[in-house]
Design a protein around this motif. Structure first.
Motif, PDB file in Angstrom:
ATOM      1  N   ASN A 174       1.448   9.764  -6.263  1.00 11.39           N
ATOM      2  CA  ASN A 174       0.535   8.815  -6.903  1.00 11.39           C
ATOM      3  C   ASN A 174      -0.046   7.898  -5.833  1.00 11.39           C
ATOM      4  O   ASN A 174       0.651   7.055  -5.267  1.00 11.39           O
ATOM      5  N   GLY A 175      -1.340   8.076  -5.559  1.00  8.58           N
ATOM      6  CA  GLY A 175      -1.967   7.347  -4.469  1.00  8.58           C
ATOM      7  C   GLY A 175      -1.941   5.838  -4.650  1.00  8.58           C
ATOM      8  O   GLY A 175      -1.727   5.085  -3.692  1.00  8.58           O
ATOM      9  N   VAL A 176      -2.158   5.370  -5.861  1.00  6.54           N
ATOM     10  CA  VAL A 176      -2.159   3.934  -6.115  1.00  6.54           C
ATOM     11  C   VAL A 176      -0.765   3.354  -5.886  1.00  6.54           C
ATOM     12  O   VAL A 176      -0.599   2.309  -5.241  1.00  6.54           O
ATOM     13  N   LEU A 177       0.242   4.045  -6.385  1.00  3.58           N
ATOM     14  CA  LEU A 177       1.620   3.589  -6.199  1.00  3.58           C
ATOM     15  C   LEU A 177       1.976   3.550  -4.713  1.00  3.58           C
ATOM     16  O   LEU A 177       2.607   2.600  -4.234  1.00  3.58           O
ATOM     17  N   ILE A 178       1.565   4.566  -3.989  1.00  2.00           N
ATOM     18  CA  ILE A 178       1.845   4.640  -2.543  1.00  2.00           C
ATOM     19  C   ILE A 178       1.197   3.465  -1.812  1.00  2.00           C
ATOM     20  O   ILE A 178       1.824   2.829  -0.957  1.00  2.00           O
ATOM     21  N   ASP A 179      -0.056   3.154  -2.157  1.00  4.89           N
ATOM     22  CA  ASP A 179      -0.751   2.046  -1.507  1.00  4.89           C
ATOM     23  C   ASP A 179      -0.101   0.708  -1.835  1.00  4.89           C
ATOM     24  O   ASP A 179       0.050  -0.163  -0.964  1.00  4.89           O
ATOM     25  N   LEU A 180       0.303   0.521  -3.098  1.00  2.00           N
ATOM     26  CA  LEU A 180       0.951  -0.723  -3.495  1.00  2.00           C
ATOM     27  C   LEU A 180       2.272  -0.920  -2.756  1.00  2.00           C
ATOM     28  O   LEU A 180       2.626  -2.031  -2.370  1.00  2.00           O
ATOM     29  N   ALA A 181       2.986   0.181  -2.557  1.00  2.00           N
ATOM     30  CA  ALA A 181       4.315   0.095  -1.946  1.00  2.00           C
ATOM     31  C   ALA A 181       4.267  -0.112  -0.442  1.00  2.00           C
ATOM     32  O   ALA A 181       5.207  -0.668   0.134  1.00  2.00           O
ATOM     33  N   GLU A 182       3.187   0.301   0.208  1.00  2.00           N
ATOM     34  CA  GLU A 182       3.160   0.309   1.670  1.00  2.00           C
ATOM     35  C   GLU A 182       3.385  -1.079   2.267  1.00  2.00           C
ATOM     36  O   GLU A 182       4.289  -1.291   3.094  1.00  2.00           O
ATOM     37  N   ASN A 183       2.573  -2.041   1.876  1.00  2.00           N
ATOM     38  CA  ASN A 183       2.699  -3.373   2.454  1.00  2.00           C
ATOM     39  C   ASN A 183       3.989  -4.050   1.998  1.00  2.00           C
ATOM     40  O   ASN A 183       4.643  -4.763   2.767  1.00  2.00           O
ATOM     41  N   LEU A 184       4.362  -3.797   0.749  1.00  2.00           N
ATOM     42  CA  LEU A 184       5.595  -4.365   0.206  1.00  2.00           C
ATOM     43  C   LEU A 184       6.803  -3.916   1.011  1.00  2.00           C
ATOM     44  O   LEU A 184       7.664  -4.724   1.390  1.00  2.00           O
ATOM     45  N   PHE A 185       6.868  -2.637   1.316  1.00  2.00           N
ATOM     46  CA  PHE A 185       8.041  -2.132   2.024  1.00  2.00           C
ATOM     47  C   PHE A 185       8.038  -2.550   3.491  1.00  2.00           C
ATOM     48  O   PHE A 185       9.104  -2.672   4.102  1.00  2.00           O
ATOM     49  N   THR A 186       6.869  -2.782   4.054  1.00  2.00           N
ATOM     50  CA  THR A 186       6.819  -3.260   5.431  1.00  2.00           C
ATOM     51  C   THR A 186       7.562  -4.587   5.548  1.00  2.00           C
ATOM     52  O   THR A 186       8.290  -4.826   6.509  1.00  2.00           O
ATOM     53  N   HIS A 187       7.390  -5.455   4.559  1.00  2.00           N
ATOM     54  CA  HIS A 187       8.154  -6.698   4.526  1.00  2.00           C
ATOM     55  C   HIS A 187       9.643  -6.401   4.325  1.00  2.00           C
ATOM     56  O   HIS A 187      10.508  -6.990   4.980  1.00  2.00           O
ATOM     57  N   MET A 188       9.942  -5.475   3.436  1.00  2.00           N
ATOM     58  CA  MET A 188      11.334  -5.211   3.079  1.00  2.00           C
ATOM     59  C   MET A 188      12.135  -4.569   4.196  1.00  2.00           C
ATOM     60  O   MET A 188      13.343  -4.785   4.302  1.00  2.00           O
ATOM     61  N   ARG A 189      11.498  -3.784   5.037  1.00  2.00           N
ATOM     62  CA  ARG A 189      12.265  -3.077   6.063  1.00  2.00           C
ATOM     63  C   ARG A 189      12.933  -4.047   7.021  1.00  2.00           C
ATOM     64  O   ARG A 189      13.987  -3.753   7.579  1.00  2.00           O
ATOM     65  N   MET A 190      12.331  -5.233   7.207  1.00  4.66           N
ATOM     66  CA  MET A 190      12.936  -6.211   8.098  1.00  4.66           C
ATOM     67  C   MET A 190      14.249  -6.739   7.527  1.00  4.66           C
ATOM     68  O   MET A 190      15.222  -6.912   8.249  1.00  4.66           O
ATOM     69  N   ILE A 191      14.291  -6.971   6.223  1.00  3.53           N
ATOM     70  CA  ILE A 191      15.520  -7.469   5.611  1.00  3.53           C
ATOM     71  C   ILE A 191      16.517  -6.331   5.417  1.00  3.53           C
ATOM     72  O   ILE A 191      17.726  -6.521   5.512  1.00  3.53           O
ATOM     73  N   ARG A 192      16.050  -5.113   5.179  1.00  3.59           N
ATOM     74  CA  ARG A 192      16.966  -3.969   5.062  1.00  3.59           C
ATOM     75  C   ARG A 192      17.712  -3.749   6.370  1.00  3.59           C
ATOM     76  O   ARG A 192      18.901  -3.423   6.371  1.00  3.59           O
TER      77      ARG A 192
END
Length: 247
Positions: A174-192
């Motif tokens: 799902n392209g929209v879901l992928i785009d929404l998740a991209e920036n969100l996970f970039t923030h999350m990877r630092m805390i992970r």
């Protein structure tokens, strides 16, 4: 933010232990937009930093960064403006531009939003958006783990863990879901990267991942969706209980 706890990135200075936070800058290839190149380089370095291991503020020096990149200050300024819109840096009048550390509340909100997106991705995967071979490829990420026991350094597992969750999002198709998740996970990877070494989370993470893979392989939609959501929300609970360094 006090001046005695501020690290300036891009500013020339003597070498010391704090240089772990020094931006590793290379001249920018002129075949692509200067602003886009500067943006990509700065974002990559910020994301790779362990910003939650230190309480010192990290300031970006626009002039020195431009010199390091070998370009004018305008594209660097534009790149930092884009990073500010995405929540990676903040501009403080008469003080400069600083790398953003999320508060505990903000991190929990990020994780909660991610739980919703990834659980929907799991549902889409079980409803045939991914082939059996694609789902099976998730197991290959854990080739260095045997019988549920960690066989790699935690730093290595941290990257595998991050790739696992990104793969689930991509496999949703799902392209929209992928785009929404991209920036969100970039923030999350630092805390992970910070939390994976805490409270035996790596061992639990491996068990959760194997259960998720089994549910996806069985195309058990309800179980896969629940396991993925609970796994993410488990991280939110951990942050709420133990991440005092975010306060």
């Amino acid at each position: 933010m006090s001046s005695d706890t501020t690290k300036v990135l891009g500013m020339p200075r003597p070498r010391g232990p704090e240089d772990a936070h020094r931006l590793a800058i290379e001249p920018i290839d002129t075949s692509f937009s200067f602003k886009n190149k500067a943006y990509a380089a700065l974002k990559n370095v910020i994301v790779s930093m362990d910003i939650y291991r230190s309480r010192a503020d990290i300031r970006l020096d626009e002039r020195q960064l431009a010199q390091d990149f070998g370009i004018s200050r305008t594209p660097v300024r534009e790149a930092m403006a884009q990073l500010e819109r995405e929540g990676f840096v903040r501009s403080v009048p008469r003080r400069g531009v600083y790398v953003v550390r999320k508060t505990k509340k903000e991190v929990i909100e990020l994780i909660t939003a991610w739980a919703a997106l990834e659980s929907m991705a799991a549902r889409l995967i079980t409803e045939k958006s991914a082939s059996d071979s694609e789902i099976a490829s998730l197991r290959q990420m854990f080739a260095t783990f045997e019988d549920g026991q960690l066989r790699a350094h935690l730093d290595e597992y941290s990257e595998v863990n991050i790739e696992f969750h990104q793969s689930i999002i991509r496999m949703s198709g799902n392209g929209v879901l992928i785009d929404l998740a991209e920036n969100l996970f970039t923030h999350m990877r630092m805390i992970r990267r910070k939390t994976i070494v805490e409270k035996d989370r790596a061992d639990k993470s491996i068990r959760d991942h194997m259960n998720i893979i089994e549910a996806l392989e069985a195309h058990d939609t309800a179980r896969a969706e629940t396991l993925v959501r609970d796994h993410a929300l488990g991280l939110a609970d951990h942050v709420a209980k133990y991440a005092d360094y975010l306060d």
